[in-house]
Design a protein around this motif. Structure first.
Motif, short mmCIF file in Angstrom:
data_model
loop_
_atom_site.label_atom_id
_atom_site.label_comp_id
_atom_site.label_asym_id
_atom_site.label_seq_id
_atom_site.Cartn_x
_atom_site.Cartn_y
_atom_site.Cartn_z
N PRO A 1 -6.07 -90.58 15.02
CA PRO A 1 -7.35 -90.64 14.12
C PRO A 1 -8.15 -89.55 14.28
CG PRO A 1 -7.51 -92.00 16.26
CD PRO A 1 -5.93 -91.69 15.89
N GLY A 2 -8.80 -88.89 13.06
CA GLY A 2 -9.57 -87.91 13.07
C GLY A 2 -10.72 -87.81 12.27
N TYR A 3 -11.54 -87.07 12.42
CA TYR A 3 -12.87 -86.96 11.77
C TYR A 3 -13.25 -85.66 11.76
CZ TYR A 3 -17.81 -87.45 10.39
OH TYR A 3 -19.04 -87.18 9.82
N TRP A 4 -13.78 -85.14 10.43
CA TRP A 4 -14.03 -83.78 10.18
C TRP A 4 -15.81 -83.68 9.57
CZ3 TRP A 4 -9.47 -86.12 9.53
CH2 TRP A 4 -8.54 -85.40 10.00
N GLY A 5 -16.34 -82.63 9.96
CA GLY A 5 -17.70 -82.37 9.42
C GLY A 5 -18.84 -82.85 10.26
N ALA A 6 -19.80 -83.20 9.67
CA ALA A 6 -21.15 -83.52 10.36
C ALA A 6 -20.88 -84.77 11.30
CB ALA A 6 -22.15 -83.72 9.56
N ALA A 7 -21.57 -84.62 12.55
CA ALA A 7 -21.57 -85.88 13.38
C ALA A 7 -22.69 -86.67 13.10
CB ALA A 7 -22.04 -85.33 14.89
N ASP A 8 -23.39 -86.34 12.00
CA ASP A 8 -24.62 -87.17 11.47
C ASP A 8 -24.91 -86.93 10.13
OD1 ASP A 8 -26.81 -88.91 11.56
OD2 ASP A 8 -28.37 -87.63 12.44
N PRO A 9 -23.76 -87.36 9.35
CA PRO A 9 -23.85 -87.01 7.89
C PRO A 9 -24.75 -87.74 7.22
CG PRO A 9 -21.99 -88.34 8.51
CD PRO A 9 -22.59 -88.03 9.80
N ARG A 10 -25.23 -87.33 5.95
CA ARG A 10 -25.95 -87.96 4.93
C ARG A 10 -24.84 -88.67 3.92
NH1 ARG A 10 -31.49 -87.23 5.10
NH2 ARG A 10 -32.16 -85.22 6.16
N ILE A 11 -23.68 -87.96 3.95
CA ILE A 11 -22.91 -88.34 2.87
C ILE A 11 -21.40 -88.46 3.63
CG2 ILE A 11 -21.46 -88.02 0.45
CD1 ILE A 11 -23.97 -86.18 -0.19
N LEU A 12 -20.70 -89.43 3.39
CA LEU A 12 -19.43 -89.89 4.12
C LEU A 12 -18.47 -90.09 3.13
CD1 LEU A 12 -17.65 -90.22 6.72
CD2 LEU A 12 -18.19 -92.58 6.48
N ILE A 13 -17.50 -89.03 3.27
CA ILE A 13 -16.28 -89.18 2.21
C ILE A 13 -14.84 -89.65 2.81
CG2 ILE A 13 -14.83 -87.91 0.55
CD1 ILE A 13 -17.83 -86.04 1.27
N VAL B 1 -20.16 -72.90 0.68
CA VAL B 1 -18.59 -72.72 1.04
C VAL B 1 -18.16 -73.89 1.18
CG1 VAL B 1 -16.61 -71.31 1.84
CG2 VAL B 1 -18.87 -70.19 1.44
N PHE B 2 -17.29 -74.64 0.35
CA PHE B 2 -17.04 -76.15 0.72
C PHE B 2 -16.08 -76.20 1.92
CE2 PHE B 2 -14.51 -79.98 -0.55
CZ PHE B 2 -15.63 -80.79 -0.37
N GLU B 3 -15.24 -74.99 1.91
CA GLU B 3 -14.22 -74.91 3.15
C GLU B 3 -14.98 -75.09 4.40
OE1 GLU B 3 -10.39 -74.68 4.55
OE2 GLU B 3 -11.04 -74.97 2.47
N ASN B 4 -16.26 -74.66 4.32
CA ASN B 4 -17.02 -74.74 5.72
C ASN B 4 -17.31 -76.13 6.08
OD1 ASN B 4 -16.79 -71.99 6.05
ND2 ASN B 4 -18.66 -71.35 5.31
N ALA B 5 -17.46 -77.04 5.07
CA ALA B 5 -17.92 -78.38 5.43
C ALA B 5 -16.89 -79.13 6.31
CB ALA B 5 -18.12 -79.00 3.96
N PHE B 6 -15.60 -78.68 6.47
CA PHE B 6 -14.72 -79.38 7.20
C PHE B 6 -14.74 -78.91 8.72
CE2 PHE B 6 -13.73 -79.69 2.93
CZ PHE B 6 -12.94 -80.91 2.77
N THR B 7 -15.81 -78.34 8.92
CA THR B 7 -15.92 -77.70 10.45
C THR B 7 -16.86 -78.50 11.22
OG1 THR B 7 -17.63 -76.00 10.12
CG2 THR B 7 -15.34 -75.46 9.61
N GLU B 8 -17.09 -78.39 12.69
CA GLU B 8 -18.16 -78.92 13.64
C GLU B 8 -19.46 -78.36 12.97
OE1 GLU B 8 -17.39 -78.31 17.32
OE2 GLU B 8 -16.91 -76.18 17.22
N LYS B 9 -19.67 -77.05 12.26
CA LYS B 9 -21.03 -76.55 11.98
C LYS B 9 -21.67 -77.43 10.84
CE LYS B 9 -19.65 -71.91 13.91
NZ LYS B 9 -19.66 -70.64 13.42
N GLU B 10 -20.78 -78.20 10.07
CA GLU B 10 -21.23 -79.07 8.94
C GLU B 10 -22.27 -79.88 9.40
OE1 GLU B 10 -22.28 -80.56 5.41
OE2 GLU B 10 -21.13 -78.60 5.82
N THR B 11 -23.57 -79.92 8.51
CA THR B 11 -24.47 -80.86 8.76
C THR B 11 -24.73 -82.17 7.80
OG1 THR B 11 -26.24 -79.39 7.76
CG2 THR B 11 -25.85 -79.04 9.98
N GLU B 12 -24.28 -82.07 6.59
CA GLU B 12 -24.50 -82.99 5.65
C GLU B 12 -23.40 -83.78 5.35
OE1 GLU B 12 -27.71 -83.01 4.41
OE2 GLU B 12 -28.23 -81.80 5.72
N LEU B 13 -22.30 -83.21 5.32
CA LEU B 13 -20.86 -84.07 4.88
C LEU B 13 -19.96 -84.56 6.16
CD1 LEU B 13 -19.96 -81.85 1.62
CD2 LEU B 13 -21.58 -83.94 1.87
#
Length: 237
Positions: A35-47, A92-104
């Motif tokens: 199992p894996g998870y990408w992006g914000a630890a506290d997202p407003r939007i989960l895809i 830059v949408f590609e950056n949303a898949f990193t640990e630095k993302e805050t929204e997604l």
């Protein structure tokens, strides 16, 4: 505060309780514990996609974890989200898949890797397996693990997949998880636990015609209903 996940590999063996191995086989379907998870630890939007497949597993081996989720179809996912008024301008949408993302945040309904009885991971192995009681328990386990205690910051969850069987199956699990608050608003929209839940076109190249209709400017009953729900859910944010 309960976080949906922390970016990276996840430590979850609920489905593997009592099993020392890394894979399970039920009626020909194979589940691999990764199992894996990408992006914000506290997202407003989960895809949420449906499950990880061979493409994602191969990408991990070659390019590393941050490149795994929606590998090869991120550009298509970006257009799908923009079509329902998810504001990604200036990012830059590609950056949303990193640990630095805050929204997604990004993951899948079934967060481990899955293959069907023929060995295929593409198509709809999750959807076709929903009629199998033993397999459906895997989905229920994953949903309870990740979609029960929701972070207060979460406002919107987007499931990728529009086939009636898939939507019906996921709605059934949501109603079980959030029996006191679940309300189905339309064919592809619902609310529960203070969060809006919608279904959007999957970015897979298998359904090219459906994808093109979704991202085109013309009217689309399901997309337009989702857009209305998204705008309402994110108003004021």
């Amino acid at each position: 505060m309960q976080m949906l996940a922390i970016h990276g590999e996840q430590n979850c063996r609920v489905c593997f309780d009592g099993c020392s191995g890394r894979s399970l086989n039920v009626n020909g379907r194979r589940l691999v514990n990764d199992p894996g998870y990408w992006g914000a630890a506290d997202p407003r939007i989960l895809i949420l996609g449906q499950s990880k497949g061979n493409t994602q597993v191969q990408t991990y081996a070659k390019a590393g974890f941050d490149k795994v989720a929606f590998s090869g179809i991120r550009d298509r996912l970006e257009l799908i989200l923009k079509a329902v008024s998810i504001n990604l301008s200036g990012r830059v949408f590609e950056n949303a898949f990193t640990e630095k993302e805050t929204e997604l945040g990004f993951a899948s309904l079934l967060r481990c890797s899955l293959s069907d009885p023929s060995g295929k991971t593409s198509g709809s192995p999750v959807t076709t397996g929903m009629s199998d009681r033993m397999f459906d328990r895997w989905i229920g386990n994953c949903a309870r693990r990740w979609l029960t205690q929701l972070n207060p910051r979460l406002r919107l969850v987007i499931f990728l997949g529009l086939t009636p069987r898939y939507v019906k199956g996921v709605m059934r699990h949501l109603k079980t998880l959030h029996a006191d608050t679940f309300k189905q608003i339309g064919d592809v929209t619902a609310t529960a636990a203070g969060v809006t839940w919608v279904f959007a076109q999957h970015p897979s190249r298998i359904s090219e015609n459906h994808y093109r209709r979704w991202v085109d400017a013309g009217p689309h009953v399901k997309r337009d209903a989702v857009t209305e729900a998204v705008v309402k859910a994110l108003s004021g944010l």
